[in-house]
Write a protein that holds these residues in place. Structure first.
Motif, PDB file in Angstrom:
ATOM      1  N   LEU A   1      13.730  11.196   9.981  1.00 53.77           N
ATOM      2  CA  LEU A   1      12.482  11.933   9.773  1.00 53.77           C
ATOM      3  C   LEU A   1      12.685  13.439   9.938  1.00 53.77           C
ATOM      4  O   LEU A   1      11.992  14.238   9.306  1.00 53.77           O
ATOM      5  N   GLN A   2      13.625  13.814  10.796  1.00 55.68           N
ATOM      6  CA  GLN A   2      13.909  15.234  10.972  1.00 55.68           C
ATOM      7  C   GLN A   2      14.516  15.834   9.702  1.00 55.68           C
ATOM      8  O   GLN A   2      14.368  17.017   9.425  1.00 55.68           O
ATOM      9  N   ARG A   3      15.205  15.006   8.923  1.00 55.55           N
ATOM     10  CA  ARG A   3      15.801  15.474   7.669  1.00 55.55           C
ATOM     11  C   ARG A   3      14.796  15.421   6.518  1.00 55.55           C
ATOM     12  O   ARG A   3      14.832  16.253   5.624  1.00 55.55           O
ATOM     13  N   GLU A   4      13.945  14.403   6.558  1.00 55.38           N
ATOM     14  CA  GLU A   4      12.961  14.234   5.482  1.00 55.38           C
ATOM     15  C   GLU A   4      11.662  13.680   6.081  1.00 55.38           C
ATOM     16  O   GLU A   4      11.510  12.474   6.249  1.00 55.38           O
ATOM     17  N   PRO A   5      10.720  14.561   6.416  1.00 51.93           N
ATOM     18  CA  PRO A   5       9.515  14.163   7.149  1.00 51.93           C
ATOM     19  C   PRO A   5       8.621  13.161   6.423  1.00 51.93           C
ATOM     20  O   PRO A   5       7.784  12.515   7.068  1.00 51.93           O
ATOM     21  N   HIS A   6       8.771  13.022   5.103  1.00 50.60           N
ATOM     22  CA  HIS A   6       7.873  12.140   4.361  1.00 50.60           C
ATOM     23  C   HIS A   6       8.452  10.745   4.112  1.00 50.60           C
ATOM     24  O   HIS A   6       7.852   9.948   3.383  1.00 50.60           O
ATOM     25  N   LEU A   7       9.593  10.453   4.718  1.00 46.12           N
ATOM     26  CA  LEU A   7      10.133   9.100   4.595  1.00 46.12           C
ATOM     27  C   LEU A   7       9.155   8.082   5.159  1.00 46.12           C
ATOM     28  O   LEU A   7       8.454   8.352   6.145  1.00 46.12           O
ATOM     29  N   GLN A   8       9.105   6.909   4.562  1.00 48.48           N
ATOM     30  CA  GLN A   8       8.246   5.829   5.062  1.00 48.48           C
ATOM     31  C   GLN A   8       9.135   4.712   5.584  1.00 48.48           C
ATOM     32  O   GLN A   8      10.134   4.343   4.936  1.00 48.48           O
ATOM     33  N   PHE A   9       8.767   4.160   6.729  1.00 49.92           N
ATOM     34  CA  PHE A   9       9.570   3.126   7.385  1.00 49.92           C
ATOM     35  C   PHE A   9       8.778   1.827   7.499  1.00 49.92           C
ATOM     36  O   PHE A   9       7.610   1.821   7.905  1.00 49.92           O
ATOM     37  N   LEU A  10       9.441   0.738   7.145  1.00 51.75           N
ATOM     38  CA  LEU A  10       8.838  -0.589   7.216  1.00 51.75           C
ATOM     39  C   LEU A  10       9.634  -1.432   8.207  1.00 51.75           C
ATOM     40  O   LEU A  10      10.873  -1.433   8.159  1.00 51.75           O
TER      41      LEU A  10
ATOM     42  N   GLY B   1       0.794  -1.221   0.000  1.00 51.77           N
ATOM     43  CA  GLY B   1       0.000   0.000   0.000  1.00 51.77           C
ATOM     44  C   GLY B   1       0.825   1.267   0.000  1.00 51.77           C
ATOM     45  O   GLY B   1       0.379   2.309   0.512  1.00 51.77           O
ATOM     46  N   LEU B   2       2.032   1.215  -0.576  1.00 55.13           N
ATOM     47  CA  LEU B   2       2.909   2.385  -0.627  1.00 55.13           C
ATOM     48  C   LEU B   2       2.816   3.069  -1.986  1.00 55.13           C
ATOM     49  O   LEU B   2       2.568   2.414  -2.996  1.00 55.13           O
ATOM     50  N   GLU B   3       3.044   4.363  -1.987  1.00 56.16           N
ATOM     51  CA  GLU B   3       3.087   5.099  -3.249  1.00 56.16           C
ATOM     52  C   GLU B   3       4.320   4.659  -4.049  1.00 56.16           C
ATOM     53  O   GLU B   3       5.383   4.385  -3.483  1.00 56.16           O
ATOM     54  N   ALA B   4       4.178   4.624  -5.361  1.00 55.76           N
ATOM     55  CA  ALA B   4       5.268   4.172  -6.224  1.00 55.76           C
ATOM     56  C   ALA B   4       6.501   5.054  -6.094  1.00 55.76           C
ATOM     57  O   ALA B   4       7.634   4.581  -6.213  1.00 55.76           O
ATOM     58  N   ASP B   5       6.293   6.354  -5.820  1.00 52.68           N
ATOM     59  CA  ASP B   5       7.427   7.275  -5.743  1.00 52.68           C
ATOM     60  C   ASP B   5       7.833   7.597  -4.304  1.00 52.68           C
ATOM     61  O   ASP B   5       8.596   8.536  -4.053  1.00 52.68           O
ATOM     62  N   ALA B   6       7.334   6.836  -3.350  1.00 47.99           N
ATOM     63  CA  ALA B   6       7.688   7.061  -1.947  1.00 47.99           C
ATOM     64  C   ALA B   6       9.175   6.791  -1.725  1.00 47.99           C
ATOM     65  O   ALA B   6       9.805   6.030  -2.451  1.00 47.99           O
ATOM     66  N   ARG B   7       9.738   7.429  -0.701  1.00 49.56           N
ATOM     67  CA  ARG B   7      11.115   7.144  -0.282  1.00 49.56           C
ATOM     68  C   ARG B   7      10.999   6.235   0.938  1.00 49.56           C
ATOM     69  O   ARG B   7      10.441   6.615   1.979  1.00 49.56           O
ATOM     70  N   VAL B   8      11.525   5.013   0.821  1.00 46.38           N
ATOM     71  CA  VAL B   8      11.226   3.954   1.786  1.00 46.38           C
ATOM     72  C   VAL B   8      12.502   3.435   2.444  1.00 46.38           C
ATOM     73  O   VAL B   8      13.480   3.117   1.766  1.00 46.38           O
TER      74      VAL B   8
ATOM     75  N   ALA C   1      10.721  -3.466  -1.469  1.00 50.83           N
ATOM     76  CA  ALA C   1      10.078  -2.153  -1.565  1.00 50.83           C
ATOM     77  C   ALA C   1      11.000  -1.007  -1.162  1.00 50.83           C
ATOM     78  O   ALA C   1      10.701   0.157  -1.426  1.00 50.83           O
ATOM     79  N   ALA C   2      12.133  -1.313  -0.532  1.00 52.39           N
ATOM     80  CA  ALA C   2      12.971  -0.288   0.092  1.00 52.39           C
ATOM     81  C   ALA C   2      13.881   0.436  -0.889  1.00 52.39           C
ATOM     82  O   ALA C   2      14.279  -0.105  -1.921  1.00 52.39           O
ATOM     83  N   ASP C   3      14.218   1.672  -0.521  1.00 56.66           N
ATOM     84  CA  ASP C   3      15.308   2.394  -1.175  1.00 56.66           C
ATOM     85  C   ASP C   3      16.626   2.119  -0.464  1.00 56.66           C
ATOM     86  O   ASP C   3      17.690   2.113  -1.079  1.00 56.66           O
ATOM     87  N   VAL C   4      16.556   1.908   0.844  1.00 54.53           N
ATOM     88  CA  VAL C   4      17.729   1.638   1.655  1.00 54.53           C
ATOM     89  C   VAL C   4      17.271   0.816   2.866  1.00 54.53           C
ATOM     90  O   VAL C   4      16.106   0.904   3.277  1.00 54.53           O
ATOM     91  N   VAL C   5      18.200   0.025   3.431  1.00 56.14           N
ATOM     92  CA  VAL C   5      17.845  -0.881   4.527  1.00 56.14           C
ATOM     93  C   VAL C   5      18.839  -0.729   5.672  1.00 56.14           C
ATOM     94  O   VAL C   5      20.056  -0.680   5.454  1.00 56.14           O
ATOM     95  N   LEU C   6      18.315  -0.667   6.886  1.00 60.21           N
ATOM     96  CA  LEU C   6      19.120  -0.772   8.110  1.00 60.21           C
ATOM     97  C   LEU C   6      18.922  -2.179   8.635  1.00 60.21           C
ATOM     98  O   LEU C   6      17.799  -2.560   8.976  1.00 60.21           O
ATOM     99  N   VAL C   7      20.001  -2.972   8.690  1.00 63.69           N
ATOM    100  CA  VAL C   7      19.849  -4.400   8.952  1.00 63.69           C
ATOM    101  C   VAL C   7      20.828  -4.873  10.014  1.00 63.69           C
ATOM    102  O   VAL C   7      21.989  -4.464  10.035  1.00 63.69           O
TER     103      VAL C   7
END
Length: 375
Positions: free
Chosen positions: A210-219, A176-183, A258-264
């Motif tokens: 989020l303080q740098r980019e408030p519209h980031l989406q986190f999974l 349910g994420l937007e295609a152009d979201a930053r994830v 779905a991610a642009d970048v991952v913290l693992v």
């Protein structure tokens, strides 16, 4: 068969997918999880009892784990199975395999302990315990042959499961994420101990981003309901519950795709991220006492599997006190915005994927059948 955690359950299921058609009526039992059960595997004990990591964490559960091993040992010595397969979990399985091999039961170990990274002296015990080793990295086969231990390189099963070109659009649509979201996808680990030590720092990292980019989406995908509940409890206790997170049960591969970048968290999950060709930051925290002992035992400068395979710091690593929200947020921000870096990583990870791609199920199943036949 004995698998001690979620990653082992998935790896063992891959082997069973090739073996079960060859042995349709065989009783396959021991310790395993839901993925192995799909191939008719019967778990005699809950796999979660073995899913403990860290020196002192294991010691706290030693009596229970030791009791399970003794009961299983007695059962197998009485039963005398055609073959015993230990799937990872070397601290549990190798002691079991030594006794079984001495009793004339063929023993196979699936996935080499990381003797090339630390505790290389274990190869002497492996020679005593293992009739045949299945290895998942190309460089491991020669190590065992030099030590006189039969070994077969079967490729990494994840290289077959994960597509060479992940479908980002489909993954985002499913979630349910937007295609152009930053994830940003966050993987604090599958073990309860990993969730305990990694969660707070990982979610605090999300708060800084989020303080740098408030519209980031986190999974944040969790293995099961128990892990999900514990994660939520930790986030609430740290007063980080205001950080907007899409928390899900399962679907880790969808969340990575779905991610642009991952913290693992360091472990098999970091290799999964590499096979999905995603930029990442690898981090790991554990009990302070365990870290104090283990930090002096490594042979290599890397702890993340993608970096170990590449023999290079392809992606940043932060361990223990260095795994601060600020350090991780800074590194993730660079990965998220450096297009040239993203392209370089994608090419390196694609090469890695090709190197690990084999008919894992077929090769490993044939090795098991050969071991049974040669008995």
């Amino acid at each position: 068969m004995v698998a001690g955690e979620t990653s082992g359950d998935m790896l063992a299921a891959r082997l069973l997918s090739g073996l079960r058609p060859q042995l349709p009526d065989s009783l396959m039992h021991g310790i395993g999880g839901k993925h192995m059960a799909e191939y008719g595997f019967q778990s005699d004990y809950p796999m979660e009892k073995l899913s403990v990591r860290g020196l002192f964490e294991v010691l706290m559960h030693y009596r229970e784990i030791s009791g399970i091993r003794k009961q299983l040992m007695a059962q197998l010595l009485d039963e005398k199975p055609e073959v015993f397969i230990g799937v990872d979990a070397p601290d549990f399985n190798l002691d079991l395999e030594v006794q079984l091999k001495r009793a004339g039961i063929p023993t196979m170990h699936y996935i080499s302990p990381s003797i090339w990274a630390w505790r290389g002296g274990r190869i002497k015990k492996i020679a005593e315990a293992v009739s045949h080793m299945l290895v998942i990295f190309p460089f491991e086969e020669e190590i065992y042959r030099k030590a006189g231990i039969p070994a077969t390189y079967v490729g990494h099963p994840l290289a077959q499961v994960i597509p060479m070109e992940p479908d980002v659009e489909a993954a985002r649509e499913e979630l349910g994420l937007e295609a152009d979201a930053r994830v940003v996808t966050i993987l604090p680990g599958s073990r309860m101990s990993e969730i305990k030590y990694n969660t707070t720092a990982f979610i605090a990292t999300a708060k800084l981003l989020l303080q740098r980019e408030p519209h980031l989406q986190f999974l944040v995908p969790m293995v099961g309901a128990k892990q999900r509940a514990y994660y939520s409890e930790l986030v609430l206790a740290a007063q980080l519950d205001e950080v907007p997170i899409l928390l899900m049960e399962g679907k880790s591969h969808t969340a990575i795709a779905a991610a642009d970048v991952v913290l693992v968290a360091s472990g098999t999950a970091s290799l999964e991220v590499a096979l999905f060709k995603k930029p990442m930051v690898i981090a790991y925290k554990m009990m302070a006492a365990s870290w104090h002992v283990l930090k002096h035992m490594g042979y290599q400068p890397w702890i993340g599997l993608p970096n170990i395979i590449a023999e290079d710091f392809l992606v940043p690593e932060f361990l223990q006190s260095a795994a601060t929200p600020q350090n991780m947020a800074d590194a993730l921000w660079q990965q998220l915005n450096d297009v040239a870096l993203q392209k370089r990583l994608k090419l390196r990870f694609a090469d890695m994927h090709q190197d690990l791609l084999r008919d894992t199920a077929g090769i490993s199943a044939q090795a098991v059948l050969n071991l049974i036949h040669n008995r």
